[in-house]
Design a protein around this motif. Sequence first.
Motif, PDB file in Angstrom:
ATOM      1  N   GLU A   1       0.820  -1.213   0.000  1.00  0.00           N
ATOM      2  CA  GLU A   1       0.000   0.000   0.000  1.00  0.00           C
ATOM      3  C   GLU A   1       0.856   1.266   0.000  1.00  0.00           C
ATOM      4  O   GLU A   1       0.439   2.300  -0.516  1.00  0.00           O
ATOM      5  N   ARG A   2       2.048   1.158   0.567  1.00  0.00           N
ATOM      6  CA  ARG A   2       2.877   2.350   0.760  1.00  0.00           C
ATOM      7  C   ARG A   2       3.786   2.656  -0.432  1.00  0.00           C
ATOM      8  O   ARG A   2       4.046   3.813  -0.739  1.00  0.00           O
ATOM      9  N   ILE A   3       4.248   1.635  -1.110  1.00  0.00           N
ATOM     10  CA  ILE A   3       5.280   1.819  -2.128  1.00  0.00           C
ATOM     11  C   ILE A   3       4.646   2.180  -3.467  1.00  0.00           C
ATOM     12  O   ILE A   3       3.514   1.784  -3.755  1.00  0.00           O
ATOM     13  N   ASN A   4       5.376   2.935  -4.282  1.00  0.00           N
ATOM     14  CA  ASN A   4       4.861   3.422  -5.557  1.00  0.00           C
ATOM     15  C   ASN A   4       5.114   2.400  -6.658  1.00  0.00           C
ATOM     16  O   ASN A   4       6.231   1.907  -6.806  1.00  0.00           O
ATOM     17  N   PRO A   5       4.103   2.053  -7.483  1.00  0.00           N
ATOM     18  CA  PRO A   5       4.295   1.047  -8.544  1.00  0.00           C
ATOM     19  C   PRO A   5       5.366   1.436  -9.564  1.00  0.00           C
ATOM     20  O   PRO A   5       6.123   0.596 -10.032  1.00  0.00           O
ATOM     21  N   THR A   6       5.420   2.726  -9.921  1.00  0.00           N
ATOM     22  CA  THR A   6       6.432   3.169 -10.878  1.00  0.00           C
ATOM     23  C   THR A   6       7.834   2.987 -10.313  1.00  0.00           C
ATOM     24  O   THR A   6       8.767   2.603 -11.028  1.00  0.00           O
ATOM     25  N   TRP A   7       7.976   3.243  -9.026  1.00  0.00           N
ATOM     26  CA  TRP A   7       9.278   3.032  -8.369  1.00  0.00           C
ATOM     27  C   TRP A   7       9.677   1.561  -8.455  1.00  0.00           C
ATOM     28  O   TRP A   7      10.846   1.234  -8.707  1.00  0.00           O
ATOM     29  N   ILE A   8       8.722   0.668  -8.266  1.00  0.00           N
ATOM     30  CA  ILE A   8       9.024  -0.769  -8.323  1.00  0.00           C
ATOM     31  C   ILE A   8       9.525  -1.149  -9.707  1.00  0.00           C
ATOM     32  O   ILE A   8      10.507  -1.896  -9.850  1.00  0.00           O
ATOM     33  N   GLN A   9       8.884  -0.646 -10.752  1.00  0.00           N
ATOM     34  CA  GLN A   9       9.299  -0.979 -12.112  1.00  0.00           C
ATOM     35  C   GLN A   9      10.720  -0.498 -12.391  1.00  0.00           C
ATOM     36  O   GLN A   9      11.533  -1.222 -12.976  1.00  0.00           O
ATOM     37  N   GLU A  10      11.033   0.724 -11.967  1.00  0.00           N
ATOM     38  CA  GLU A  10      12.387   1.245 -12.153  1.00  0.00           C
ATOM     39  C   GLU A  10      13.395   0.425 -11.362  1.00  0.00           C
ATOM     40  O   GLU A  10      14.496   0.121 -11.843  1.00  0.00           O
ATOM     41  N   ALA A  11      13.037   0.053 -10.126  1.00  0.00           N
ATOM     42  CA  ALA A  11      13.947  -0.717  -9.275  1.00  0.00           C
ATOM     43  C   ALA A  11      14.256  -2.087  -9.889  1.00  0.00           C
ATOM     44  O   ALA A  11      15.400  -2.556  -9.865  1.00  0.00           O
ATOM     45  N   ILE A  12      13.232  -2.735 -10.442  1.00  0.00           N
ATOM     46  CA  ILE A  12      13.453  -4.038 -11.080  1.00  0.00           C
ATOM     47  C   ILE A  12      14.414  -3.901 -12.261  1.00  0.00           C
ATOM     48  O   ILE A  12      15.274  -4.763 -12.483  1.00  0.00           O
ATOM     49  N   SER A  13      14.297  -2.803 -13.008  1.00  0.00           N
ATOM     50  CA  SER A  13      15.208  -2.586 -14.147  1.00  0.00           C
ATOM     51  C   SER A  13      16.651  -2.454 -13.668  1.00  0.00           C
ATOM     52  O   SER A  13      17.564  -3.051 -14.257  1.00  0.00           O
ATOM     53  N   TYR A  14      16.870  -1.697 -12.595  1.00  0.00           N
ATOM     54  CA  TYR A  14      18.230  -1.540 -12.065  1.00  0.00           C
ATOM     55  C   TYR A  14      18.775  -2.862 -11.537  1.00  0.00           C
ATOM     56  O   TYR A  14      19.955  -3.189 -11.736  1.00  0.00           O
ATOM     57  N   LEU A  15      17.936  -3.627 -10.849  1.00  0.00           N
ATOM     58  CA  LEU A  15      18.390  -4.920 -10.321  1.00  0.00           C
ATOM     59  C   LEU A  15      18.684  -5.904 -11.446  1.00  0.00           C
ATOM     60  O   LEU A  15      19.602  -6.729 -11.333  1.00  0.00           O
ATOM     61  N   ASN A  16      17.911  -5.826 -12.512  1.00  0.00           N
ATOM     62  CA  ASN A  16      18.176  -6.702 -13.660  1.00  0.00           C
ATOM     63  C   ASN A  16      19.528  -6.365 -14.298  1.00  0.00           C
ATOM     64  O   ASN A  16      20.295  -7.265 -14.674  1.00  0.00           O
ATOM     65  N   GLU A  17      19.829  -5.067 -14.424  1.00  0.00           N
ATOM     66  CA  GLU A  17      21.145  -4.658 -14.927  1.00  0.00           C
ATOM     67  C   GLU A  17      22.247  -5.170 -14.003  1.00  0.00           C
ATOM     68  O   GLU A  17      23.287  -5.655 -14.471  1.00  0.00           O
ATOM     69  N   CYS A  18      22.017  -5.057 -12.709  1.00  0.00           N
ATOM     70  CA  CYS A  18      22.991  -5.544 -11.729  1.00  0.00           C
ATOM     71  C   CYS A  18      23.208  -7.042 -11.889  1.00  0.00           C
ATOM     72  O   CYS A  18      24.347  -7.529 -11.847  1.00  0.00           O
ATOM     73  N   GLN A  19      22.133  -7.774 -12.097  1.00  0.00           N
ATOM     74  CA  GLN A  19      22.228  -9.225 -12.261  1.00  0.00           C
ATOM     75  C   GLN A  19      23.058  -9.591 -13.488  1.00  0.00           C
ATOM     76  O   GLN A  19      23.852 -10.547 -13.452  1.00  0.00           O
ATOM     77  N   GLN A  20      22.906  -8.827 -14.567  1.00  0.00           N
ATOM     78  CA  GLN A  20      23.684  -9.083 -15.778  1.00  0.00           C
ATOM     79  C   GLN A  20      25.159  -8.768 -15.559  1.00  0.00           C
ATOM     80  O   GLN A  20      26.039  -9.517 -15.999  1.00  0.00           O
ATOM     81  N   GLU A  21      25.442  -7.660 -14.880  1.00  0.00           N
ATOM     82  CA  GLU A  21      26.837  -7.272 -14.641  1.00  0.00           C
ATOM     83  C   GLU A  21      27.548  -8.252 -13.708  1.00  0.00           C
ATOM     84  O   GLU A  21      28.750  -8.488 -13.847  1.00  0.00           O
ATOM     85  N   MET A  22      26.803  -8.827 -12.768  1.00  0.00           N
ATOM     86  CA  MET A  22      27.420  -9.727 -11.790  1.00  0.00           C
ATOM     87  C   MET A  22      27.955 -11.012 -12.422  1.00  0.00           C
ATOM     88  O   MET A  22      28.798 -11.689 -11.844  1.00  0.00           O
ATOM     89  N   LYS A  23      27.465 -11.343 -13.620  1.00  0.00           N
ATOM     90  CA  LYS A  23      27.923 -12.564 -14.278  1.00  0.00           C
ATOM     91  C   LYS A  23      29.381 -12.467 -14.705  1.00  0.00           C
ATOM     92  O   LYS A  23      30.047 -13.477 -14.909  1.00  0.00           O
ATOM     93  N   TRP A  24      29.894 -11.250 -14.864  1.00  0.00           N
ATOM     94  CA  TRP A  24      31.231 -11.053 -15.426  1.00  0.00           C
ATOM     95  C   TRP A  24      32.173 -10.358 -14.444  1.00  0.00           C
ATOM     96  O   TRP A  24      33.126  -9.703 -14.864  1.00  0.00           O
ATOM     97  N   THR A  25      31.907 -10.462 -13.173  1.00  0.00           N
ATOM     98  CA  THR A  25      32.750  -9.784 -12.203  1.00  0.00           C
ATOM     99  C   THR A  25      33.082 -10.689 -11.026  1.00  0.00           C
ATOM    100  O   THR A  25      32.356 -11.652 -10.739  1.00  0.00           O
ATOM    101  N   ASN A  26      34.195 -10.369 -10.382  1.00  0.00           N
ATOM    102  CA  ASN A  26      34.581 -11.065  -9.149  1.00  0.00           C
ATOM    103  C   ASN A  26      34.185 -10.259  -7.910  1.00  0.00           C
ATOM    104  O   ASN A  26      34.498 -10.673  -6.785  1.00  0.00           O
TER     105      ASN A  26
END
Length: 564
Positions: A319-344
């Motif tokens: 109820e408290r969190i903004n849906p648009t914020w969630i969509q943006e956050a998922i995009s950033y986490l997805n980018e992070c997930q891709q970058e983590m595949k190639w880093t130590n």
Amino acid sequence: MTYQALYRVWRPRSFVDVVGQSHITRTLQNAIVQEKFTHAYLFSGPRGTGKTSAAKIFAKTINCERSPVKEPCNECDACRGIQDGSISDVIEIDAASNNGVEQIRDIRDKVKYAPSAVPYKVYIIDEVHMLSIGAFNALLKTLEEPPKHVIFILATTEPHKIPLTIISRCQRFDFKRITQHSIVDRMQQIIEAEGITVSREALEAVAISAEGGMRDALSLLDQAISYSENEVTIEDVLAVTGAVSQNAILQIISSIYEKEIQQALQLVDHFIQEGKDPGRFVFDLIYYLRDLLLYQSAQGLGEILERAVLNDTFKELAERINPTWIQEAISYLNECQQEMKWTNSPKVFIEIAILKMADIQAGETDSVFDHEVIQRLEQKIIHLEKELNNLKENPPQGSSQPSAPAPKRNQSRATKNSYKVPYERIRQVLSEASKTDLKAVQENWARFMDVLKKQNAPAHATILNSKPRAASDKALVVAFRYEIHCSLALDHKQTIESLIADTVGKELALIPIPEADWQEIREDFVKKQRQQEAGENGDLVEEDPVVTEARKLFGDDLLEIHDQ
């Protein structure tokens, strides 16, 4: 070794024990009872969902001494012999290690021999996608027309790797991932039978980590039982799986959303120091946010939540969190997930993603504020335009309308942005425009906007509130809400024109124009065209006031005039 793993002890022995695949077990049971089962089946689906178990149960049921029945009795000699592997007429083959042409030729040579102990000879080929092309070719004819006493059951986790010529010769059954609720219920039955104490939260955590596989769930449960002392708790499961508890995920999401960056980074450091898997942590965050978004969209979707447990804390955050914020956050986490595949150093990318997510909050507030301001300005502009039109149509007594509107337009334009509207080019486009060209652009406009958003976000923001108004074979007139957007669109002209060409299928030159100027030039063009047509006909017909008013309200694109 006397101890057996739980997934081996509790492997399904009847169709009723196969969890979450009722659409398959019911079909097979009806086919057996009606004696309409076919000569070849293909069982496909994720690991641990019951493909091989269902194949073995099918072999027992058709060979049961009480057949035709819906369930094997598991008591007759045939059922017991197939279960313990002592009957040689039911052959299980691992295609991963027997993938050559020779092994398949050996099967092809032996299928003609009648079964020795049971009515049907059944070949269960597991991981059949591992067979070589030559082996598949050797299997083709035998699979299509085997002897009446032979049945093939092919099992695979990757059906797309199987040749279509093989698939077309089989009845295909797709096993689906087992729901968390079904996995928890099945594990509850098992621990009650085994006399083991496991908390409900621990079972739910195991089901979440299993990702729809019953075998994986029982393996994790077995591991958690070995790790725990007297009772398996949620902490034991989290320690075994390397996952993070729901309360911890909720806490870190709340901290990021409230811009409490120090607390969020400290929590991440604490999780990494505890030995939590960074990849698993980001994965859990993405799916928890996904669950929040789905619950906000429709609260009746509680049954398909992947990571979240539906409790009061979760509902309060939703109820408290903004849906648009969630969509943006998922995009950033997805980018992070891709970058983590190639880093130590995965922790660094997690921290960067958290900082980006924390910045979304301010941007979202500003955008909402700007949107509200723009809406109020738009309403004022519409109101002023209506008053101006009324003054033009009913000028006050003692005053007269300006005879030359063009200088006035130039004067008002001089006080605005430096963008100059290319009137001659637009008139040229209007004279060459066709509805077919405009329709082709309009049909592909949404897809063009999606591609532009992914490739060039600033250009997408510039052209967001624009509309294609006219199109010829070589050019496209796009109307913008404000004049400043026309200048900004020209800054990205090359990118926009390139994507339009890729989307529509031909190159079109972009010609921006403010919406107000577009309405004026369009009315002027239509008026001149109508006068020209009237001149050619030899008489000048005054337009009906109703038609004039309708033209103002809806525009010429939507207006159709029929004579009665």
